[in-house]
Design an enzyme around this catalytic site. Structure first.
Site, PDB file in Angstrom:
ATOM      1  CG  ASP A  35      47.687  45.440  38.589  1.00  0.00           C
ATOM      2  OD1 ASP A  35      48.260  44.129  38.722  1.00  0.00           O
ATOM      3  OD2 ASP A  35      47.595  46.221  38.037  1.00  0.00           O
TER       4      ASP A  35
HETATM    5  N1  URA Z   1      44.889  45.710  33.741  1.00  0.00           N
HETATM    6  C1  URA Z   1      45.896  46.198  34.937  1.00  0.00           C
HETATM    7  O1  URA Z   1      46.581  47.109  34.691  1.00  0.00           O
HETATM    8  N2  URA Z   1      45.800  45.741  36.112  1.00  0.00           N
HETATM    9  C2  URA Z   1      44.740  44.884  36.555  1.00  0.00           C
HETATM   10  O2  URA Z   1      44.640  44.495  37.878  1.00  0.00           O
HETATM   11  C3  URA Z   1      44.018  44.174  35.561  1.00  0.00           C
HETATM   12  C4  URA Z   1      44.006  44.650  34.309  1.00  0.00           C
END
Ligand code: URA
Length: 248
Positions: free
Chosen positions: A111
């Site tokens: 993310d």
């Molecule tokens: N889980 C999440 O919530 N975000 C990420 O970027 C990776 C795994």
């Protein structure tokens, strides 16, 4: 050092390159439409090394001996895991000099606000393997969460969850530290799958939203001494080991 063989059967390679189903790949081979290093191959069990051999279908190159690049990047927060953003926001590509950017892309995604280990490559074959749903390599995250999860909340995370019809498989979850005064806790969460926003959704579901999230390892790869925004090339042996983890 031990030499690891990363060869794959030609029909499997064609299928995993997204070109055809395994059966139609076999048909293409049988029809004499496939060349390996310039030679027509009609033999079914032929093995190739996707990194070294040049494969063509109907004269169109599918892979070549072009130099492949493999980087382990420490993605900082605030960068998108994409090659280009239509809104011009910073992407992980901005962390590489222009001469290395050509053909490079992130394998999977973190993310915008998540930090940590991200593989960047121009090797579509490896990326295909690594993002295959059957590729159940462990990904380890450190999550700072609001509140201190109880034993039963940790158990809920461990056992797996169904959220909005999506199943999250069991995970390894450890409470690393808990701050009574800050009312925050640090969890280590090891996932064998990689669903979108998985850690954030899991933690929120048990009442402990994520404040900060970092991926610290992917299989045998760790961030080591890298600083946010920096990267290193993967060693040949590391790339070979990643290929060996590919699903059959
Ligand atoms: N889980 C999440 O919530 N975000 C990420 O970027 C990776 C795994």
């Amino acid at each position: 050092m031990q030499q690891i063989n990363v060869s794959v059967r030609l029909q499997k390679f064609l299928a995993s390159a997204g070109l055809a189903s395994r059966r139609s790949a076999e048909k293409m081979i049988g029809e004499g439409r496939v060349r390996v290093n310039g030679e027509i191959v009609q033999e079914m069990g032929k093995k190739i090394d996707p990194r070294e051999d040049r494969v063509e279908v109907d004269g169109i190159p599918i892979s070549g001996p072009a130099r492949k690049h493999y980087f382990l990047l420490y993605k900082p927060g605030g960068y998108l895991s994409t090659v280009k953003d239509p809104f011009g926001r910073p992407t992980v590509m901005d962390l590489f000099p222009p001469q290395l950017q050509k053909g490079l892309f992130p394998v999977g995604r973190l993310d915008l606000d998540t930090e940590g280990l991200l593989i960047m490559t121009n090797d579509g074959q490896l990326a295909h393997y690594l993002t295959h749903p059957r590729f159940q390599i462990n990904k380890t995250y450190h999550a700072l969460v609001r509140g201190i999860p109880s034993r039963s909340e940790l158990q809920t995370l461990r056992k797996g969850l169904v959220l909005d019809g999506k199943t999250f498989l069991p995970a390894r979850v450890k409470l690393l530290s808990a701050g009574k005064s800050t009312q925050q806790a640090k969890l280590e969460i090891v996932l064998a799958e990689g669903k979108k926003r998985q850690v954030r959704l899991m933690c929120k579901a048990v009442g402990h939203p994520v404040i900060f999230l970092k991926r610290v390892s992917l299989g045998f790869l760790t961030l080591g001494g890298l600083k946010p925004g920096s990267y290193r090339r993967l060693k040949k042996g590391e790339v070979d080991r990643l290929y060996c983890l590919a699903p059959e």
